[in-house]
Design a protein around this motif. Structure first.
Motif, PDB file in Angstrom:
ATOM      1  N   VAL A 211     -53.783 -28.314  70.075  1.00  0.00           N
ATOM      2  CA  VAL A 211     -54.260 -26.947  69.862  1.00  0.00           C
ATOM      3  C   VAL A 211     -53.979 -26.091  71.099  1.00  0.00           C
ATOM      4  N   ALA A 212     -54.202 -26.646  72.278  1.00  0.00           N
ATOM      5  CA  ALA A 212     -53.939 -25.907  73.520  1.00  0.00           C
ATOM      6  C   ALA A 212     -52.457 -25.562  73.637  1.00  0.00           C
ATOM      7  N   LEU A 213     -51.566 -26.504  73.336  1.00  0.00           N
ATOM      8  CA  LEU A 213     -50.125 -26.230  73.399  1.00  0.00           C
ATOM      9  C   LEU A 213     -49.712 -25.181  72.374  1.00  0.00           C
ATOM     10  N   TYR A 214     -50.276 -25.244  71.183  1.00  0.00           N
ATOM     11  CA  TYR A 214     -49.961 -24.262  70.146  1.00  0.00           C
ATOM     12  C   TYR A 214     -50.310 -22.851  70.628  1.00  0.00           C
ATOM     13  N   PHE A 215     -51.522 -22.668  71.159  1.00  0.00           N
ATOM     14  CA  PHE A 215     -51.938 -21.343  71.623  1.00  0.00           C
ATOM     15  C   PHE A 215     -51.161 -20.908  72.857  1.00  0.00           C
ATOM     16  N   MET A 216     -50.797 -21.818  73.725  1.00  0.00           N
ATOM     17  CA  MET A 216     -49.969 -21.473  74.893  1.00  0.00           C
ATOM     18  C   MET A 216     -48.608 -20.967  74.423  1.00  0.00           C
ATOM     19  N   TYR A 217     -48.035 -21.608  73.422  1.00  0.00           N
ATOM     20  CA  TYR A 217     -46.754 -21.171  72.880  1.00  0.00           C
ATOM     21  C   TYR A 217     -46.877 -19.773  72.279  1.00  0.00           C
ATOM     22  N   ARG A 218     -47.929 -19.531  71.524  1.00  0.00           N
ATOM     23  CA  ARG A 218     -48.141 -18.240  70.885  1.00  0.00           C
ATOM     24  C   ARG A 218     -48.314 -17.127  71.907  1.00  0.00           C
ATOM     25  N   VAL A 219     -48.941 -17.420  73.021  1.00  0.00           N
ATOM     26  CA  VAL A 219     -49.204 -16.412  74.041  1.00  0.00           C
ATOM     27  C   VAL A 219     -47.947 -16.109  74.859  1.00  0.00           C
ATOM     28  N   THR A 220     -47.080 -17.090  75.048  1.00  0.00           N
ATOM     29  CA  THR A 220     -45.927 -16.903  75.928  1.00  0.00           C
ATOM     30  C   THR A 220     -44.678 -16.414  75.214  1.00  0.00           C
ATOM     31  N   THR A 221     -44.627 -16.364  73.893  1.00  0.00           N
ATOM     32  CA  THR A 221     -43.443 -15.862  73.199  1.00  0.00           C
ATOM     33  C   THR A 221     -43.526 -14.357  73.047  1.00  0.00           C
ATOM     34  N   HIS A 222     -42.364 -13.706  73.053  1.00  0.00           N
ATOM     35  CA  HIS A 222     -42.297 -12.257  72.913  1.00  0.00           C
ATOM     36  C   HIS A 222     -42.460 -11.877  71.444  1.00  0.00           C
ATOM     37  N   PRO A 223     -43.127 -10.784  71.163  1.00  0.00           N
ATOM     38  CA  PRO A 223     -43.241 -10.327  69.774  1.00  0.00           C
ATOM     39  C   PRO A 223     -41.907  -9.750  69.306  1.00  0.00           C
ATOM     40  N   PRO A 224     -41.704  -9.613  68.017  1.00  0.00           N
ATOM     41  CA  PRO A 224     -40.451  -9.028  67.532  1.00  0.00           C
ATOM     42  C   PRO A 224     -40.349  -7.563  67.947  1.00  0.00           C
ATOM     43  N   LYS A 225     -39.115  -7.086  68.086  1.00  0.00           N
ATOM     44  CA  LYS A 225     -38.889  -5.703  68.490  1.00  0.00           C
ATOM     45  C   LYS A 225     -39.414  -4.773  67.401  1.00  0.00           C
ATOM     46  N   PRO A 226     -40.231  -3.787  67.769  1.00  0.00           N
ATOM     47  CA  PRO A 226     -40.773  -2.881  66.747  1.00  0.00           C
ATOM     48  C   PRO A 226     -39.703  -1.931  66.228  1.00  0.00           C
ATOM     49  N   THR A 227     -39.853  -1.526  64.986  1.00  0.00           N
ATOM     50  CA  THR A 227     -38.959  -0.547  64.384  1.00  0.00           C
ATOM     51  C   THR A 227     -39.752   0.727  64.165  1.00  0.00           C
ATOM     52  N   PHE A 228     -39.288   1.811  64.746  1.00  0.00           N
ATOM     53  CA  PHE A 228     -39.975   3.079  64.658  1.00  0.00           C
ATOM     54  C   PHE A 228     -39.402   3.906  63.515  1.00  0.00           C
ATOM     55  N   ALA A 229     -40.183   4.856  63.021  1.00  0.00           N
ATOM     56  CA  ALA A 229     -39.798   5.650  61.863  1.00  0.00           C
ATOM     57  C   ALA A 229     -38.489   6.400  62.098  1.00  0.00           C
ATOM     58  N   ASN A 230     -38.272   6.914  63.294  1.00  0.00           N
ATOM     59  CA  ASN A 230     -37.049   7.671  63.549  1.00  0.00           C
ATOM     60  C   ASN A 230     -35.821   6.772  63.684  1.00  0.00           C
ATOM     61  N   GLU A 231     -35.999   5.475  63.791  1.00  0.00           N
ATOM     62  CA  GLU A 231     -34.873   4.554  63.885  1.00  0.00           C
ATOM     63  C   GLU A 231     -34.450   4.021  62.519  1.00  0.00           C
TER      64      GLU A 231
END
Length: 163
Positions: free
Chosen positions: A27-47
């Motif tokens: 469980v600790a490794l799972y949450f460490m992985y989730r915290v250290t990965t980058h989120p996907p690049k957001p897509t904005f309305a004007n893009e």
């Protein structure tokens, strides 16, 4: 209590502790992985209305081999487009110059000079721009996109002048 009963008790407690420790570590490794990965690049309305651009020519040239012949044609056209943008004979107003975005993650295009100003778009890595002016404190630059009439402000120090 017999010796066999005591052994079973010790073995049961040992297995229970091992299962708890292993589960906790997982469980600790799972949450460490989730915290250290980058989120996907957001897509904005004007893009959403913009068509996707080809990958920067500098990154294409850095790859020595191309396994798909269709990609070879795309790489050549991207390089030709970048060279034609750079070598444009369009005269610029005095005090302006051509540049390219050198910040690998791209830049935010803002309506006014300042980090709190409204974000009106973005610039990709290696994108061609024309620098129109600098703010009085020299921390911001007003730019125009080379492929359109869109203008805005970017943080200074994240571009390279094109000769």
């Amino acid at each position: 209590m017999t010796l066999a009963g005591a052994a079973k008790f010790v073995l049961g407690v040992s297995l229970a502790l091992a299962i708890l420790a292993g589960g906790s570590a997982a469980v600790a490794l799972y949450f460490m992985y989730r915290v250290t990965t980058h989120p996907p690049k957001p897509t904005f309305a004007n893009e959403l209305n913009q068509k996707p651009k080809a990958a920067p020519a500098a990154k294409k040239q850095a790859q020595p081999e191309i396994s798909n012949p269709d990609n070879a044609n795309n790489a050549e056209s991207t390089t030709e487009k970048a060279n034609s943008d750079t070598n444009s004979t369009e005269p610029l107003a005095p005090g302006t110059y051509r540049a390219r975005v050198s910040w690998e993650k791209g830049l935010s295009l803002r309506a006014e000079p300042g980090a709190g100003a409204e974000r009106i778009g973005g610039l990709e890595y290696n994108q061609q721009i024309v620098v129109l002016e600098e703010s009085p404190d020299k921390n911001w630059q007003r730019v125009r996109l080379s492929d359109s009439d869109r203008e805005g402000w970017i943080k200074a120090g994240n571009i390279e002048k094109i000769q």
